[in-house]
Design a protein around this motif. Structure first.
Motif, mmCIF file in Angstrom:
data_model
loop_
_atom_site.group_PDB
_atom_site.id
_atom_site.type_symbol
_atom_site.label_atom_id
_atom_site.label_comp_id
_atom_site.label_asym_id
_atom_site.label_seq_id
_atom_site.Cartn_x
_atom_site.Cartn_y
_atom_site.Cartn_z
ATOM 1 N N GLN A 35 0.661 -1.583 0.193
ATOM 2 C CA GLN A 35 -0.149 -0.226 0.016
ATOM 3 C C GLN A 35 1.210 1.562 0.418
ATOM 4 O O GLN A 35 1.825 1.502 0.402
ATOM 5 N N THR A 36 0.601 1.945 -1.202
ATOM 6 C CA THR A 36 1.297 3.795 -1.045
ATOM 7 C C THR A 36 0.670 4.614 -0.372
ATOM 8 O O THR A 36 -0.714 4.397 -1.289
ATOM 9 N N ASP A 47 3.847 0.216 2.839
ATOM 10 C CA ASP A 47 3.533 -0.706 4.114
ATOM 11 C C ASP A 47 2.659 -1.812 2.940
ATOM 12 O O ASP A 47 2.256 -2.093 2.788
ATOM 13 N N ARG A 48 3.081 -3.301 4.079
ATOM 14 C CA ARG A 48 2.798 -4.413 3.930
ATOM 15 C C ARG A 48 3.178 -4.982 5.260
ATOM 16 O O ARG A 48 4.276 -4.842 5.390
ATOM 17 N N PRO A 49 2.088 -6.061 5.511
ATOM 18 C CA PRO A 49 3.225 -7.075 6.252
ATOM 19 C C PRO A 49 4.197 -7.515 6.589
ATOM 20 O O PRO A 49 5.018 -7.720 5.029
ATOM 21 N N GLY A 50 4.779 -6.984 7.067
ATOM 22 C CA GLY A 50 6.492 -7.305 7.091
ATOM 23 C C GLY A 50 7.399 -6.197 6.618
ATOM 24 O O GLY A 50 8.964 -6.611 6.970
ATOM 25 N N SER A 65 14.246 4.535 3.644
ATOM 26 C CA SER A 65 13.989 3.886 4.942
ATOM 27 C C SER A 65 12.970 2.680 4.874
ATOM 28 O O SER A 65 12.207 3.333 4.941
ATOM 29 N N ALA A 66 13.799 1.350 5.061
ATOM 30 C CA ALA A 66 12.416 0.252 5.264
ATOM 31 C C ALA A 66 13.100 -0.114 6.295
ATOM 32 O O ALA A 66 13.919 -0.446 6.496
#
Length: 92
Positions: A35-36, A47-50, A65-66
């Protein structure tokens, strides 16, 4: 939680850099089901799970950055290499 921090200089206008990041975001949504969302005109969050992070557009620099969850920790090197490759492709 492992993290990725990458900075890459650029010479694009703010509008050009924004357009490039929009293209990258489209590809991320298609390929990785993330998702952005633009937080403002210069920062895209993803974002996404993990995995979650942001791409920030500065006047002369792109910063990625992640944070990686446990599932993606073993893939950190591969993920980081792919991000660097895409940044080089679009901002070199």
């Amino acid at each position: 939680m492992p993290s990725i921090e990458i900075r890459r200089p650029h010479r694009l206008s703010a509008a050009e850099a924004h357009a490039v990041i929009d293209q990258v975001a489209t590809r991320m949504r298609e390929k990785f089901q993330v998702q952005t969302q633009w937080q403002n005109d210069s920062t895209l969050s993803f974002d996404r799970p993990g995995i979650n992070g942001k791409i920030a557009i500065g006047g002369d620099e792109i910063q990625v950055s992640a944070q990686l969850g446990m599932l993606f920790s073993p893939l950190k090197g591969m993920i980081e290499q792919e991000i660097r490759r895409k940044l080089d492709e679009h901002f070199s």
